[in-house]
Design a protein around this motif. Sequence first.
Motif, PDB file in Angstrom:
ATOM      1  N   LYS A 146       0.678   3.893  -3.016  1.00 23.39           N
ATOM      2  CA  LYS A 146       0.373   5.310  -2.782  1.00 23.39           C
ATOM      3  C   LYS A 146       1.504   6.209  -3.255  1.00 23.39           C
TER       4      LYS A 146
ATOM      5  N   VAL B 184       0.242   4.026   9.678  1.00 29.65           N
ATOM      6  CA  VAL B 184      -0.875   3.675   8.810  1.00 29.65           C
ATOM      7  C   VAL B 184      -0.922   4.597   7.597  1.00 29.65           C
TER       8      VAL B 184
ATOM      9  N   SER C  98      -0.790  -0.538   5.396  1.00 34.57           N
ATOM     10  CA  SER C  98      -2.235  -0.537   5.646  1.00 34.57           C
ATOM     11  C   SER C  98      -2.616  -1.762   6.468  1.00 34.57           C
ATOM     12  N   ASP C  99      -1.668  -2.669   6.689  1.00 30.67           N
ATOM     13  CA  ASP C  99      -1.910  -3.927   7.410  1.00 30.67           C
ATOM     14  C   ASP C  99      -1.311  -3.888   8.813  1.00 30.67           C
TER      15      ASP C  99
ATOM     16  N   GLU D 294       0.838  -1.210   0.000  1.00 32.68           N
ATOM     17  CA  GLU D 294       0.000   0.000   0.000  1.00 32.68           C
ATOM     18  C   GLU D 294       0.868   1.253   0.000  1.00 32.68           C
TER      19      GLU D 294
END
Length: 137
Positions: free
Chosen positions: A21, A136, A119-120, A17
Motif C-alpha cells: 500500500k 489493520v 492485513s493479517d 500489505e
Amino acid sequence: MARRKLSHEGTLVLDSEGLSKLLGDDEPVVALVAEARSRGMEVVISALTIIEAVHARTNKARLAWVLSGLRTVPVGDEEAKAASALLMAAGLHGHKYAIDAAVAEAALRQQRPVVMLTSDVDDMRKLCGDRVRLVVV
C-alpha cells in the motif's frame, strides 16, 4: 475514516500489505507512515517483506525510493530460529506462515512501543501476542 494515533518514538513495522500500500501511494498508509516519522518512530520492514510484496508490475524506481526511506531488518540464522519458535508456540506451520513469522520476529526485536501495519491481524496476534499493536490496513 477515523484517524488512528501512533505512539511517540518506537517503531512502525510494515508487513507485505503495508509495504504494498505504501508503494501504491495508498493515502491512509502514506499518512500513517508520515505521522510515525513525525513522531520520531523508525519505519522498518523484514527483508522477506520485499520478496513477498514485489511482483512483475512493481514500479522498480518507486520500490527503490520507498525502500531508501525504510530500515530493512535482515533475516539470518538466529532470526530464523526465533521465528520458527514463534510458529511452534502459535501452533502454525512454516509452509504457510514463514514470512509472517519472520515479520513478527523482527517486530518483537524493535524499540518499543511497536506498531505494525498489517492485513493479517489474526495471524500476527497469534505470533506477536500483545507485545505489538496491530493496525489493520
